[in-house]
Design a protein around this motif. Structure first.
Motif, PDB file in Angstrom:
ATOM      1  N   GLU A   1       0.861  -1.182   0.000  1.00  0.00           N
ATOM      2  CA  GLU A   1       0.000   0.000   0.000  1.00  0.00           C
ATOM      3  C   GLU A   1       0.894   1.227   0.000  1.00  0.00           C
ATOM      4  OE1 GLU A   1      -2.759   0.473   3.307  1.00  0.00           O
ATOM      5  OE2 GLU A   1      -3.542   2.350   2.464  1.00  0.00           O
TER       6      GLU A   1
ATOM      7  N   ALA B   1      -1.301  -0.660  -4.056  1.00  0.00           N
ATOM      8  CA  ALA B   1      -2.590  -0.065  -3.709  1.00  0.00           C
ATOM      9  C   ALA B   1      -2.415   1.421  -3.420  1.00  0.00           C
ATOM     10  CB  ALA B   1      -3.172  -0.774  -2.489  1.00  0.00           C
TER      11      ALA B   1
ATOM     12  N   GLU C   1      -4.275  -1.272  -7.546  1.00  0.00           N
ATOM     13  CA  GLU C   1      -5.494  -1.378  -6.747  1.00  0.00           C
ATOM     14  C   GLU C   1      -5.822  -0.002  -6.187  1.00  0.00           C
ATOM     15  OE1 GLU C   1      -7.095  -4.796  -4.597  1.00  0.00           O
ATOM     16  OE2 GLU C   1      -6.205  -3.874  -2.823  1.00  0.00           O
TER      17      GLU C   1
ATOM     18  N   GLU D   1      -7.850   2.035  -3.270  1.00  0.00           N
ATOM     19  CA  GLU D   1      -8.520   1.901  -1.974  1.00  0.00           C
ATOM     20  C   GLU D   1      -9.473   3.072  -1.787  1.00  0.00           C
ATOM     21  OE1 GLU D   1      -5.995   1.227   1.377  1.00  0.00           O
ATOM     22  OE2 GLU D   1      -5.068  -0.553   0.472  1.00  0.00           O
TER      23      GLU D   1
END
Ligand code: C2E
Ligand code: MG
Ligand code: MG
Ligand code: MG
Length: 288
Positions: free
Chosen positions: A66, A123, A155, A157
């Motif tokens: 992330e 992410a 990705e 979030e």
């Protein structure tokens, strides 16, 4: 709420009211100060990304990272995202900052893969204000095209509250992103308000269980029920579950034995600078 605070402060007496007003004045000054400094943060190269690894719930195989923003101000030092992201949202500066985050994260992951890293996803956190922009999908497509990162490795979030602001609109945007091949995660799940009926309609891949339910999962039976219930619910909707804020082996074991798919937290790694994240992922990529 400022009005309610004023009301209570007034009710508590004149001195308290003045104390409160002074306090709020100071807060407002601080906000303006951050806002003013933030305007130059990108051009002065004060922003950076750190990356926190995510693992399969065996705790061994990395599945992604992330990207988390950091702001190093030359005189104020490190200003945490919780202090400036809300201000960036309110002022609209989040659009430019978010753009920078998206491009930087895609470029850096592509660079790591080109340097021999076994591909994992990256992410990126997206705020409500970004999601509302008509050109948001183009921004994402632009970052993918410019970096050459395959869409499957990005990705996004998104929080429950930002999709629930306007669910019909959000579904259309998320469907477009899904068709582009980008994967989608609902962040901080359980902390906001969301309708399960809508959740079913969103083309999402991951639910992230908020850290607040993981923290006391060993002792608080309500938190445990929420975490396990979320896992069951997500699985029945065909979604993968990732738990954030995993700090102890016992938390990991509870989550893993109850079917949680992926984990992220200080137990495995704190967020790392780019170079350190690359080295960490590289070292853990072949683990059996
Ligand atoms: P988030 O997206 O829920 O990110 C997870 C936060 O939990 C991060 O804080 C991370 O450092 C922290 N964390 C991870 N593992 C643990 C753990 O085991 N224990 C504890 N105590 N904390 C852990 P961080 O980096 O301070 O970010 C805070 C929030 O700021 C993020 O929450 C996200 O909402 C926002 N944010 C960060 N970067 C960005 C960004 O690029 N764009 C946007 N829009 N928001 C961002
Ligand atoms: Mg997040
Ligand atoms: Mg989160
Ligand atoms: Mg959270």
């Amino acid at each position: 709420n400022a009005d309610t605070a004023m009301y209570h402060a007034k009710a508590a007496g004149r001195n308290n009211y003045q104390f409160f007003a002074a306090d709020m004045n100071q807060q407002a000054t601080e906000r303006l100060d951050i806002e003013r400094k933030l305007r130059h943060a990108i051009s002065r190269n004060e922003l950076a990304l750190v990356y926190q690894p995510q693992f399969a719930s065996d705790g061994k195989h990395p599945t992604g990272v992330e990207a988390l923003i950091r702001w190093h101000h030359p005189s104020d030092g490190m200003i945490p995202p919780d202090r400036f992201i809300p201000i960036a949202e309110e002022t609209g500066m989040i659009v430019e900052i978010g753009d920078w985050v998206m491009h930087t994260a895609c470029r850096e992951m592509k660079h790591w893969i080109d340097s021999g890293l076994k591909p994992v996803r990256v992410a990126v956190n997206v705020s409500a204000r970004q999601l509302r922009r008509r050109d948001f999908c183009e921004t994402v497509a632009g970052a993918l095209a410019e970096s050459g990162l395959p869409a499957e490795l990005l990705e996004l979030e998104i929080t429950e509250s930002s999709v629930m602001e306007n669910p019909q609109e959000a579904i259309l945007i998320l469907e477009r992103l899904g068709r582009m091949g980008v994967s989608l995660a609902i962040d901080d799940f359980g902390t906001g308000y969301s309708s399960l009926a809508y959740l079913k309609l969103f083309p999402i891949d991951h639910l992230k269980i908020d850290r607040s339910f993981v923290r006391d999962i060993e002792h608080d039976l309500n938190d445990r029920a929420i975490a396990f219930g979320t896992i069951a619910l997500a699985h029945s909707l065909g979604l993968n579950v990732i738990a954030e804020g995993v700090e102890t082996p016992d938390q990991l074991e509870l989550l893993r034995s109850n079917g949680c798919d992926e984990v992220q937290g200080y137990l495995f790694s704190k967020p790392l600078t780019g170079g350190a994240a690359f080295a960490f992922l590289h070292a853990n990529a072949g683990a059996e």
